[in-house]
Design an enzyme around this catalytic site. Structure first.
Site, short mmCIF file in Angstrom:
data_model
loop_
_atom_site.label_atom_id
_atom_site.label_comp_id
_atom_site.label_asym_id
_atom_site.label_seq_id
_atom_site.Cartn_x
_atom_site.Cartn_y
_atom_site.Cartn_z
CG MET A 186 -1.84 -1.21 1.31
SD MET A 186 -2.98 -1.36 -0.08
CE MET A 186 -4.12 -0.03 0.31
CG ASP A 200 2.16 -1.25 4.90
OD1 ASP A 200 2.75 -2.27 5.32
OD2 ASP A 200 2.75 -0.20 4.62
CD GLU A 201 5.60 -5.25 3.14
OE1 GLU A 201 6.03 -4.10 3.33
OE2 GLU A 201 6.29 -6.17 2.70
#
Length: 409
Positions: free
Chosen positions: A46, A154-155
């Site tokens: 992200m 976020d990943e």
DNA sequence: TCTGGGGTCCTAGGACCC
DNA sequence: TCTGGGGTCCTAGGACCC
């Protein structure tokens, strides 16, 4: 560097310098009768995640330098906090690309960032919101493939090997799914392995889609600094530089003996493997937490004697929060540990393994107190932390505990 | 007035057991 | 009494990542 190294050694016992035939790796679950397809792994990251989530809530800030940091109260009637007004010990967790253009980046101290970008707007961290959008984007991706490895808030890595569409179409579909579900932008890298996909997703940020295929290694990866490799951190980067190794191409061309002399056999072998784009690690979809911890940096350095009452109170609160965290996750742990950071930034840890696993704050507090007694407190303290490890599920009465099975794609 | 918080994995020495 | 090797667990520290 750690987990990377281990799986490499597990899968690749060859001594350094020995070339391996160029066969595609088998994934563990594949049936032996089918000819193995070349793996296709995606890394999805992200873009400026915390800051972008902040902008969803405060869209009028779009296009401005914004940072997310520990301090700052939520904006009131359109009045935003500015970096120049910040006082404290916080660090930037995320900066918008406009703020990055001013030299501000994550992990930078807020006071230092304030000198570079005094007018940048500060938004407070909002983990509840990040967790919400994290779940949303992962659920959206899961519609395309369920084979997802969580790498934090976020990943993710995805195994696309068994899907039929071409990589460009899949990459676009992933990005569209994330945007439709969240309104947020991500970057995607697709290649035969996690190592290259991770590098690739970073090549065209933000809103990137980069595919690394045969022949792209030399052209696109080798010119990059060695520090772009996940697992080559600041220490290793400096050490490589003293050997005249700066780029990944330098690393690929390095003498195995030289690397082995300075890094040891295992790491030397790993360095050569990554420089040649080799990585067999599978996408792992299930895992259990190994440790749970709570720590806090004090507003000012505390003295073990003069600030004893305050320290005791903070210590107890850490144990209570930790106990709640364990309960929420349904686990208990047999090893209790503490972490101290002194005013000179020296870190000390102490561990104590108990006869039986614990969950309650009182037991954690007692064991952590034992640990604390084993440390000489001759400097002021900057940070105090408590952790519990050797975790196991708290089994329901009628449900015997089963060992955790790692699920591989 | 530099430098957060929550994790993972590796190394290495010592204890202890076979 | 001396010498040894292998394996596991515990502890402390450190590199690295998000």
């Amino acid at each position: 560097m750690a987990d990377f190294r281990r799986s490499r050694l597990d899968h690749r016992p060859e001594p350094p310098g020995q070339q391996r035939p160029d066969t595609p790796p088998m994934t563990p679950t594949r049936v032996a009768s089918a000819p193995p397809r070349e793996r296709r792994i995606a890394h999805l990251d992200m873009d400026a995640f915390f800051a972008s989530v902040g902008l969803l809530r405060y869209p009028d800030l779009r296009g401005q330098p914004v940072v997310i940091g520990g301090w700052a109260s939520p904006p009131e009637n359109g009045q935003y906090a500015r970096l120049r007004d910040y006082v404290g010990r916080g660090v930037i967790t995320t900066a918008t690309y406009e703020a990055r253009a001013l030299g501000v980046h994550s992990a930078m101290g807020m006071m230092k960032a304030a000198r570079l970008a005094p007018d940048a707007i500060v938004l407070p961290v909002d983990f509840q919101a990040y967790r919400h959008y994290s779940r949303l984007f992962k659920a959206a991706v899961a519609v395309i493939t369920p084979c997802i490895e969580d790498r934090g808030i976020d990943e993710i890595y995805l195994d696309l090997t068994d899907l039929n569409d071409d990589s460009m179409a899949l990459g676009r579909a992933l990005k569209r799914a994330v945007r439709d579900a969240t309104g947020l932008v991500c970057s995607v890298g697709i290649s035969p392995n996690k190592l290259l996909s991770k590098i690739a997703s970073d090549l065209d940020k933000p809103d990137g889609l980069t595919i690394i295929g045969p022949g792209d290694l030399e052209r696109r990866i080798w010119p990059l600094p060695a520090s772009k490799v996940n697992g080559i951190g600041p220490k290793a980067t400096r050490k490589l530089q003293t050997l005249g190794i700066v780029t990944i191409a330098d690393l690929a061309a390095a003498a195995p003996d030289l690397l082995q002399q300075h890094f040891g056999l295992g790491t030397a072998q790993w360095l050569l493997d990554v420089a040649h784009g080799r990585d067999d690690r599978p996408v792992v979809t299930e895992s259990e937490p190994k440790t749970i911890s709570r720590e806090t940096t004090f507003e000012r350095d505390l003295h073990a004697r003069h600030d004893r009452a305050l320290l005791s109170q903070i210590f107890l609160e850490l144990c209570e929060h930790l106990s709640q965290d364990l309960a929420r996750k349904g686990v208990r742990g047999a090893t209790v540990g503490i972490k101290l950071r002194f005013d000179d930034f020296r870190i000390v840890t102490r561990d104590l393994t108990l006869d039986a696993p614990v969950t309650d704050a009182e037991a954690i507090h007692r064991a952590a107190g034992q640990c604390l007694k084993r440390v000489t407190l001759n400097r002021r303290l900057r940070l105090l932390g408590v952790r519990v490890s050797k975790l196991e599920p708290i089994a329901a009465p009628h449900e015997p505990h089963r060992p955790v099975q790692l699920e591989l794609c």
